[in-house]
Design an enzyme around this catalytic site. Sequence first.
Site: not given
Ligand code: UD1
Length: 341
Positions: A126, A151, A155
């Site tokens: 990841s 987690y 990795k």
């Molecule tokens: C993270 C990890 C990734 C991991 C994944 C597993 C990093 C960069 N990435 O992804 O390696 O495999 O988790 O779960 O560390 N968001 C919202 N509202 C929500 C959900 C998400 O605003 O309800 C935003 C988050 O703040 C983020 C983006 O959407 O900015 C993506 O979030 P998400 O889909 O959870 O993935 P990551 O956190 O990037």
Amino acid sequence: MTKILVTGGVGFIGSHTVVELMQAGYEPIIIDNLSNSSINVLDGIEKITGKRPFFAQVDCRDKTAIDQVLKQQGPIKAIIHFAASKAVGESVEKPLLYYRNNLVSLLNLLELMQENSIQHLVFSSSCTVYGQPEVLPVTESAPIQPALSPYGNTKQICEEIITDTAYADKNIHAILLRYFNPIGAHPSAEIGELPIGVPQNLIPYVTQTAAGIREQLKVFGNDYNTPDGYCIRDYINVTDLAKAHVVAVQRLTEEKQKQSVEVFNIGTGRGLSVLEIINAFEKVTGQKLNYAVVGRREGDIEQVWADPTFANTELGWKAEKGIEETLLSAWKWQEKLKSKV
Ligand code: UD1
């Protein structure tokens, strides 16, 4: 037909990879403990490919059970190892579960590779290993940063375990694929993401909100140091990602790799903010999304996107699908799920 063991093969990325493997002429042998996936995914795979792949309900912590499958189904040419726990928040609450599941599973597989003369491994890593990179887009040579969660730590440790093993045992060759943010669903809408309970990741939360299952999407922060203030990620289509595994298997089995362990970023090379995602989703689906900006989520990285040049040139792989097509595939899958209920 060349047989490939696929652990976690009915999960989100695993199932899409199984389809791509079958369409490329491989025979996937799936093991999965169904802890975060459904056996019904096999129906979707069969609808797309016209064939039902071999499946055994096996937990990768159970070395004897994996060995039985290897002995009964062998010879196995390569292993693609997806089976792992992946929820960042849960890993903070249950670190031992994460360390045992993710590390023991890998140890079992590597020992079994040695015991059964299996030389090739593709591992799901990841972009989380980069933490918040200082230079963007991030390349494979960027420094590994201290993990922000158990987690993420699993990795990193898994990458090290594989590297040390391949160094000591010249028969073992591995490709580590560092995924950015996998999203979307198969264009047929026969398989897709199946989050259990309340989704933690952005896209399933978006589609469930648009479908009326969740009331409102909470957007975690718009005060980041980015052009529009929202977090930026590199969202990679799951079918594109699945294809990267097929070319990785080809590279390994055709002995084209230049080092015993190679690492590739699997991303589009394009960073999109959460707001850009919401706007693109609304545009392409015609759905109005109920969302509200709330405070930052602990542990979130401000911005990260891939430099996929190495995968483009060395692996001959490139992300093909655009964000609109990808978000539409996620929405079609969500609608299909709704119609099943
Ligand atoms: C993270 C990890 C990734 C991991 C994944 C597993 C990093 C960069 N990435 O992804 O390696 O495999 O988790 O779960 O560390 N968001 C919202 N509202 C929500 C959900 C998400 O605003 O309800 C935003 C988050 O703040 C983020 C983006 O959407 O900015 C993506 O979030 P998400 O889909 O959870 O993935 P990551 O956190 O990037």
